[in-house]
Design an enzyme around this catalytic site. Structure first.
Site, PDB file in Angstrom:
ATOM      1  N   TYR A  13       0.826  -1.210   0.000  1.00 14.90           N
ATOM      2  CA  TYR A  13       0.000   0.000   0.000  1.00 14.90           C
ATOM      3  C   TYR A  13       0.864   1.265   0.000  1.00 14.90           C
ATOM      4  O   TYR A  13       0.669   2.159   0.819  1.00 14.90           O
ATOM      5  CB  TYR A  13      -0.945  -0.002   1.204  1.00 14.90           C
ATOM      6  CG  TYR A  13      -1.624  -1.330   1.412  1.00 14.90           C
ATOM      7  CD1 TYR A  13      -2.621  -1.746   0.533  1.00 14.90           C
ATOM      8  CD2 TYR A  13      -1.243  -2.186   2.431  1.00 14.90           C
ATOM      9  CE1 TYR A  13      -3.220  -2.984   0.674  1.00 14.90           C
ATOM     10  CE2 TYR A  13      -1.839  -3.431   2.581  1.00 14.90           C
ATOM     11  CZ  TYR A  13      -2.829  -3.815   1.700  1.00 14.90           C
ATOM     12  OH  TYR A  13      -3.416  -5.037   1.847  1.00 14.90           O
ATOM     13  N   TYR A 141     -12.177  -7.321   5.996  1.00 11.00           N
ATOM     14  CA  TYR A 141     -11.018  -7.393   5.106  1.00 11.00           C
ATOM     15  C   TYR A 141     -10.752  -8.860   4.788  1.00 11.00           C
ATOM     16  O   TYR A 141     -10.656  -9.682   5.703  1.00 11.00           O
ATOM     17  CB  TYR A 141      -9.769  -6.766   5.744  1.00 11.00           C
ATOM     18  CG  TYR A 141      -8.559  -6.924   4.862  1.00 11.00           C
ATOM     19  CD1 TYR A 141      -8.370  -6.076   3.772  1.00 11.00           C
ATOM     20  CD2 TYR A 141      -7.639  -7.950   5.064  1.00 11.00           C
ATOM     21  CE1 TYR A 141      -7.289  -6.246   2.912  1.00 11.00           C
ATOM     22  CE2 TYR A 141      -6.556  -8.134   4.207  1.00 11.00           C
ATOM     23  CZ  TYR A 141      -6.392  -7.276   3.134  1.00 11.00           C
ATOM     24  OH  TYR A 141      -5.321  -7.464   2.284  1.00 11.00           O
ATOM     25  N   ASP A 238     -13.566 -16.506   7.793  1.00 13.58           N
ATOM     26  CA  ASP A 238     -12.194 -16.168   7.448  1.00 13.58           C
ATOM     27  C   ASP A 238     -11.431 -15.966   8.754  1.00 13.58           C
ATOM     28  O   ASP A 238     -11.530 -14.914   9.382  1.00 13.58           O
ATOM     29  CB  ASP A 238     -12.192 -14.889   6.588  1.00 13.58           C
ATOM     30  CG  ASP A 238     -10.790 -14.439   6.221  1.00 13.58           C
ATOM     31  OD1 ASP A 238      -9.821 -14.999   6.752  1.00 13.58           O
ATOM     32  OD2 ASP A 238     -10.675 -13.500   5.392  1.00 13.58           O
ATOM     33  N   LYS A 267      -1.873 -16.709   7.646  1.00 16.55           N
ATOM     34  CA  LYS A 267      -1.032 -15.926   8.557  1.00 16.55           C
ATOM     35  C   LYS A 267      -0.224 -16.756   9.571  1.00 16.55           C
ATOM     36  O   LYS A 267       0.857 -17.205   9.232  1.00 16.55           O
ATOM     37  CB  LYS A 267      -1.863 -14.834   9.215  1.00 16.55           C
ATOM     38  CG  LYS A 267      -2.231 -13.732   8.199  1.00 16.55           C
ATOM     39  CD  LYS A 267      -2.650 -12.426   8.855  1.00 16.55           C
ATOM     40  CE  LYS A 267      -2.583 -11.282   7.873  1.00 16.55           C
ATOM     41  NZ  LYS A 267      -3.850 -10.927   7.228  1.00 16.55           N
TER      42      LYS A 267
HETATM   43  C1  LIG Z   1      -4.376 -10.951   5.883  1.00 14.52           C
HETATM   44  C2  LIG Z   1      -5.728 -11.415   5.655  1.00 14.52           C
HETATM   45  C3  LIG Z   1      -6.123 -11.965   4.416  1.00 14.52           C
HETATM   46  C4  LIG Z   1      -5.202 -12.021   3.234  1.00 14.52           C
HETATM   47  O1  LIG Z   1      -4.083 -12.840   3.443  1.00 14.52           O
HETATM   48  P1  LIG Z   1      -2.764 -12.622   2.553  1.00 14.52           P
HETATM   49  O2  LIG Z   1      -1.871 -13.763   2.970  1.00 14.52           O
HETATM   50  O3  LIG Z   1      -2.227 -11.279   2.893  1.00 14.52           O
HETATM   51  O4  LIG Z   1      -3.175 -12.720   1.121  1.00 14.52           O
HETATM   52  C5  LIG Z   1      -7.420 -12.422   4.295  1.00 14.52           C
HETATM   53  N1  LIG Z   1      -8.278 -12.365   5.320  1.00 14.52           N
HETATM   54  C6  LIG Z   1      -7.945 -11.856   6.523  1.00 14.52           C
HETATM   55  C7  LIG Z   1      -8.946 -11.846   7.629  1.00 14.52           C
HETATM   56  C8  LIG Z   1      -6.655 -11.358   6.723  1.00 14.52           C
HETATM   57  O5  LIG Z   1      -6.327 -10.831   7.917  1.00 14.52           O
END
Ligand SMILES: *Cc1c(COP(=O)(O)O)cnc(C)c1O
Length: 412
Positions: A13, A141, A238, A267
């Site tokens: 970003y 997000y 997610d 992550k």
């Molecule tokens: C970081 C994140 C993503 C994206 O993961 P990347 O490995 O950066 O592509 C998707 N969903 C959530 C909730 C996240 O925190």
């Protein structure tokens, strides 16, 4: 700061040349990042939620080196390997009982893409191709690829540049900490009206991360899941940010024991060592999906799987619940009183997550340098000054972080 970096390399970003200084890291050990010029800072970000055991951990180093001696990578089309099999077994074991199938990807965004595809293919194969939209709560997000972007908050500025090319989905009111609020009503009326065109609901459980670092009442999940079931809409969680202990439960969905149809992990999956993510689903959905039209080159990378196996084992054999409860207690005692501060709009704490929302946006360059002077690495954005430290952080190191947060607020 490196002048070549500044002139030629994009950072997340950011512009070229970068408007805010980037700092060269020479090495990292435990909770510390060693910067050039012999500066050492406590990492309060865990490299974006991922380095839960800290850096340069001997057990994780060993796992990845052992695997390196065997093979660093093989294609996953037509081939398989023990690290992937072991990891899939573990993920199936530690996530809700209904989740029995695993799709490995190389990043969180791609895990979200796979989840969205699963939902679309499932309904398509059932002869319900009209179910091709998604519903999500505002403030979310889910990543930076196009499918993931289309379910991120449409207004918070991250992706609205692309709004003309993104498919239009349904955005409903985000829940708050209140047990019963109109967020559920908004979801219900959207489902009542549009469920014949909705494949799935996607949301981050309990904590909304990069979309605004908001917390909400876990009871919402139970009720939202029930509404989705009632209206034939799949339920995708997610947990890319919240998974592996961050909120105080191994997965945030455990606050209410909700069983999603599809779950995204990433992550902290590899303890911050390698890029790896996974999308889990049920017998029923996998049967319905048929051939999943996705297959990244580096799918189920063996180095990444081997270090993920070691990281999960390390986590589960540690006193992670106690460590996180200790972190939470310090965050509460040090940050809660900031609520009264005139420059502070809100303080939000859950597990190993501490968020201070200011009343005004910060100057990144000034704040970043001030934090480093205070011996701490944090990456604030907008009005948000927050930490999610490695679980191995001790009290003294954590106090350095909370002190630095206070110093920023006092200086601004
Ligand atoms: C970081 C994140 C993503 C994206 O993961 P990347 O490995 O950066 O592509 C998707 N969903 C959530 C909730 C996240 O925190």
């Amino acid at each position: 700061m490196n002048t070549f970096d500044q002139a030629h390399i994009w950072h997340p970003y950011a512009k070229i040349p970068n408007e805010v200084s980037t700092h060269v890291v020479k090495s990292a050990e435990g909770v510390y990042l060693n910067l050039e010029n012999d500066k050492r800072v406590v990492d309060g970000m865990s490299s974006w939620w991922s380095a839960i055991h800290g850096y340069n951990h001997p057990t994780l180093n060993q796992a990845i080196t052992t695997q390196l001696g065997k093979m660093s990578h093989v294609m996953f089309g037509g081939l398989t390997h023990d690290p992937a099999i072991a990891l899939a077994k573990t993920l199936i074991e530690i996530t809700p009982e209904n989740l029995t199938k695993v799709f490995f990807t190389d990043s969180g965004s791609v895990a979200v893409e796979a989840a969205l595809k699963m939902a679309l293919q499932y309904w398509h194969n059932k002869g319900q191709s009209d179910k091709h939209k998604f519903v999500t709560i505002r403030g979310g997000y889910h990543g930076d690829t196009f499918g993931a972007m289309s379910v991120c908050d449409p207004d918070n500025g991250m992706h609205h540049l692309f709004s003309s090319v993104l498919p239009k989905h349904y955005f409903v009111k985000s829940p708050s900490m209140e047990p019963m609020d109109d967020a559920l009503q908004d979801l219900e009326s959207t489902l009542k009206q549009h469920s014949s065109s909705i494949a799935a609901m996607i949301l981050e459980p309990v904590v909304q991360g990069a979309g605004g670092m908001r917390l909400y009442n876990p009871q919402y999940l139970t009720k939202a899941k029930a509404l989705c079931e009632q209206h034939d809409v799949l339920f995708i969680l997610d947990e890319i940010a919240t998974g592996f202990g961050r909120t105080g439960e191994l997965f945030a969905l455990e606050y209410v024991e909700v069983e999603p149809d599809i779950l995204c992990l990433g992550k902290a999956l590899t303890g911050g060592y390698m890029s790896l993510a996974a999308t889990l689903t049920t017998d029923k959905i996998s049967q319905g999906v048929g051939t999943l039209m996705h297959g990244p080159t580096f799918m189920a990378n063996p180095l990444a799987c081997s270090v993920a196996n070691a990281s999960i084992e390390l986590l589960l054999s540690s006193n992670w619940q106690d460590n996180i409860a200790d972190i939470e207690a310090v965050l509460h005692s040090e940050l809660s009183t900031l609520r009264q501060h005139e420059k502070v709009a809100d303080v939000r704490i859950l597990g190993a997550i501490g968020v201070v929302e200011l009343t005004e946006e910060m100057d990144m360059e000034i704040v970043q340098n001030l934090l480093i002077e205070n011996g701490v690495w944090l990456r604030p954005y907008g009005k948000l000054l927050y930490t999610m430290p490695p679980f191995i952080i001790n009290k003294q190191e954590l106090l350095l972080i909370t002190k630095a947060i206070k110093a920023v607020i006092e200086t601004l």
